[in-house]
Design a protein around this motif. Structure first.
Motif, mmCIF file in Angstrom:
data_model
loop_
_atom_site.group_PDB
_atom_site.id
_atom_site.type_symbol
_atom_site.label_atom_id
_atom_site.label_comp_id
_atom_site.label_asym_id
_atom_site.label_seq_id
_atom_site.Cartn_x
_atom_site.Cartn_y
_atom_site.Cartn_z
ATOM 1 N N ALA A 1 -81.477 29.549 -32.202
ATOM 2 C CA ALA A 1 -81.085 30.560 -31.210
ATOM 3 C C ALA A 1 -81.113 29.982 -29.806
ATOM 4 O O ALA A 1 -80.247 30.277 -28.967
ATOM 5 N N ASP A 2 -82.099 29.135 -29.518
ATOM 6 C CA ASP A 2 -82.230 28.522 -28.197
ATOM 7 C C ASP A 2 -81.042 27.614 -27.895
ATOM 8 O O ASP A 2 -80.454 27.683 -26.809
ATOM 9 N N TYR A 3 -80.654 26.784 -28.848
ATOM 10 C CA TYR A 3 -79.562 25.834 -28.618
ATOM 11 C C TYR A 3 -78.212 26.551 -28.501
ATOM 12 O O TYR A 3 -77.379 26.178 -27.668
ATOM 13 N N VAL A 4 -78.007 27.569 -29.348
ATOM 14 C CA VAL A 4 -76.745 28.306 -29.253
ATOM 15 C C VAL A 4 -76.665 29.053 -27.921
ATOM 16 O O VAL A 4 -75.617 29.099 -27.265
ATOM 17 N N GLY A 5 -77.771 29.633 -27.493
ATOM 18 C CA GLY A 5 -77.796 30.296 -26.197
ATOM 19 C C GLY A 5 -77.505 29.346 -25.053
ATOM 20 O O GLY A 5 -76.784 29.681 -24.109
ATOM 21 N N VAL B 1 -86.211 39.348 -31.350
ATOM 22 C CA VAL B 1 -86.831 38.150 -30.768
ATOM 23 C C VAL B 1 -85.811 37.018 -30.661
ATOM 24 O O VAL B 1 -85.692 36.354 -29.618
ATOM 25 N N LEU B 2 -85.048 36.800 -31.734
ATOM 26 C CA LEU B 2 -84.056 35.719 -31.699
ATOM 27 C C LEU B 2 -82.942 36.018 -30.693
ATOM 28 O O LEU B 2 -82.446 35.110 -30.016
ATOM 29 N N ALA B 3 -82.561 37.296 -30.564
ATOM 30 C CA ALA B 3 -81.557 37.658 -29.553
ATOM 31 C C ALA B 3 -82.091 37.399 -28.151
ATOM 32 O O ALA B 3 -81.362 36.931 -27.260
#
Length: 511
Positions: free
Chosen positions: A152-156, A15-17
């Protein structure tokens, strides 16, 4: 019953990926729209503001609408990502098509900003529901889940924001970048739902998800295969049938047209910069008045096409010329292309010429710091109304020019059309005067083609300025009156009072 700890960890990772991948794709869509808006419409600040503000608003709407899908979060998320992949992946194609065949892409831009924003905004509530279904251990509180998702959203988003300008755009171009991003988006969303929640779906839902994603991937793959043909068709629609060179450099799109029955024309990012019909009037008017007086050492800012350089070298007594050009690709084309070299008189082959690549502001600052002095500075720069050029028409920039000029030195500035955009033209005057220059306004007539502030269509669409406006300036002393050169005439309109100068902090052009 809670899933086993191993499955919980694997599920949370998937999910995080997926959050990471979807965030990266979402930011690529945003940057794609901003880049296309700046290129197709012009005025990058306004267009970026419109795209980002509309998208943020739409994301809020999408978050609210997602509440209706939470009861069917798995299939809803899968179909949502398929729709986002299709809309975001095809956005560049549709925007180019509306610009090429309709001539207007503003409404399509706003529509895509709204649609993509709504779809992106609906992602996070559904992902939150899905990860809560997996993480049922007591020690995993809601706050920790939210923190993981947003991390995860911000790093993506960071990865997507860096990948677009440094990898996708230079390697694949705008069309293929958007299509590839859409494919990755569809695969990530579909894979997550089918791998982790496939058992929870009905047979109809599974088939709907599989068929929907396969259809989206088929559309994107077909568009990718046909992208080159589409791009050629767009160029023919915009520039006509005479396109001979079309390259995307690290800085801009460069298009050169020529052939039987038409002049050589050079377009930079869709804007007509050189036309063999009348470029001699522009370049002679820009250069020759400034060459009256000492002119052994000359600095040309911009003008990578070599045409202003050609006029400088025609004056006797020139010992050295330094050309500062941002885009090495334009200089390379001007050195090697037979049509352009004929037009510029093989100016780059002269041993007195030295070319420096880089931003004119930064290079001028370096020249001043090194103690370099010039008798003449020629500013053959894009129109001041183009946002990217405003710093090169600022009081700070002209202050550097003043320090780079030797005793008796002169500055020649292209300031846009005097008649059709008088406020922009006279703002250049106010800015020069604020930097200590005495100015002589003049213009050249007999114009047959346009140097617009926005994209020009080679078919002749849109209004065409009737003249070129210039300033001949000198610090602390009056420059000579512009001589009569091929249609050059002194300005007879009174100088408007009260116009403030343009600065780096407060750019005034386009107001």
């Amino acid at each position: 019953m809670a899933p086993p700890p191993g499955r919980q960890r694997a599920g949370r990772f998937l999910v995080l990926a997926t959050v990471f991948i979807c965030a990266a794709c979402g930011l690529v869509y945003e940057l794609e729209l901003v880049a296309l808006a700046s290129y197709l419409i012009g005025d990058s600040v306004k267009q970026a503001s419109v795209v980002l503000s509309v998208m943020v608003f739409a994301m809020g709407v999408g978050s609210l609408l997602a509440k209706r899908l939470r009861c069917r979060a798995a299939v809803g998320f899968g179909l949502l990502e398929a729709a986002l992949a299709l809309v975001g992946g095809c956005s560049a194609l549709v925007l180019y098509a509306t610009f090429a065949w309709i001539g207007e892409s503003r409404y399509a831009l706003v529509g895509f900003s709204l649609a993509i924003g709504v779809l992106i905004g609906a992602e996070m509530p559904l992902l939150m529901t899905l990860i809560q279904r997996i993480s049922r251990r007591a020690e995993q509180d809601a706050g920790g889940t939210v923190a993981d998702l947003f991390a995860a959203d911000y790093v993506g988003a960071l990865v997507g924001g860096l990948a677009f300008p440094f990898l996708l755009l230079p390697w694949l171009g705008q069309l293929t970048s958007a299509l590839l991003t859409g494919a990755v988006n569809a695969v990530a969303g579909g894979a997550l739902v089918l791998l982790l929640f496939g058992r929870d779906l009905t047979v109809r839902e599974r088939w709907l998800l599989v068929v929907g994603n396969v259809a989206v991937l088929a559309v994107l793959a077909t568009a990718t295969v046909l992208a080159d043909d589409f791009e050629r068709s767009v160029r023919r629609a915009v520039y006509g049938e005479r396109v001979r060179v079309a390259v995307q450099t690290d800085v801009q799109e460069v298009v050169l047209t020529d052939g039987p029955g038409g002049p050589v024309e050079l377009f930079l990012d869709g804007r007509l910069r050189v036309s063999g019909r009348d470029e001699h009037r522009y370049h002679r008017a820009l250069v020759h008045p400034a060459m009256r007086g000492p002119h052994a050492r000359v600095l040309v800012l911009g003008g990578g096409d070599g045409l202003a350089l050609r006029e400088v070298l025609r004056s006797g007594g020139v010992e050295s010329v330094t050309v500062v050009e941002l885009d090495p690709g334009v200089v390379d084309l001007a050195r090697r292309d037979p049509a352009l070299t004929r037009l510029n008189g093989h100016a780059y082959g002269d041993p007195r010429v030295r070319v420096v690549h880089g931003d004119a502001f930064a290079r001028l600052r370096e020249a001043v710091a090194s103690g370099a002095e010039y008798d003449v500075v020629v500013c053959d720069l894009p129109d001041p109304a183009i946002t990217a050029s405003t710093k090169l028409y600022s009081a700070e920039f002209y202050g550097l020019v003043s320090r780079a000029l030797g005793d008796g030195g002169r500055l020649a500035v292209h300031a846009g059309p005097m008649v059709s955009r008088p406020r922009t033209f006279w703002t250049v005057d106010a800015t020069l005067r604020s930097a200590g220059f005495t100015t002589r306004p003049y213009r050249a007539t007999g114009r047959l083609s346009g140097f617009g502030a926005g994209p020009d269509r080679s078919t002749g669409g849109g209004s065409m300025p009737a003249d070129w406006g210039f300033f001949l300036a000198a610090p602390d002393h009056g420059p000579p009156d512009p001589e009569e050169v091929d249609g050059v005439s002194r300005a007879v309109w009174p100088r408007p009072a009260g116009l403030p100068p343009s600065t780096l902090v407060h750019p005034r052009y386009g107001e």
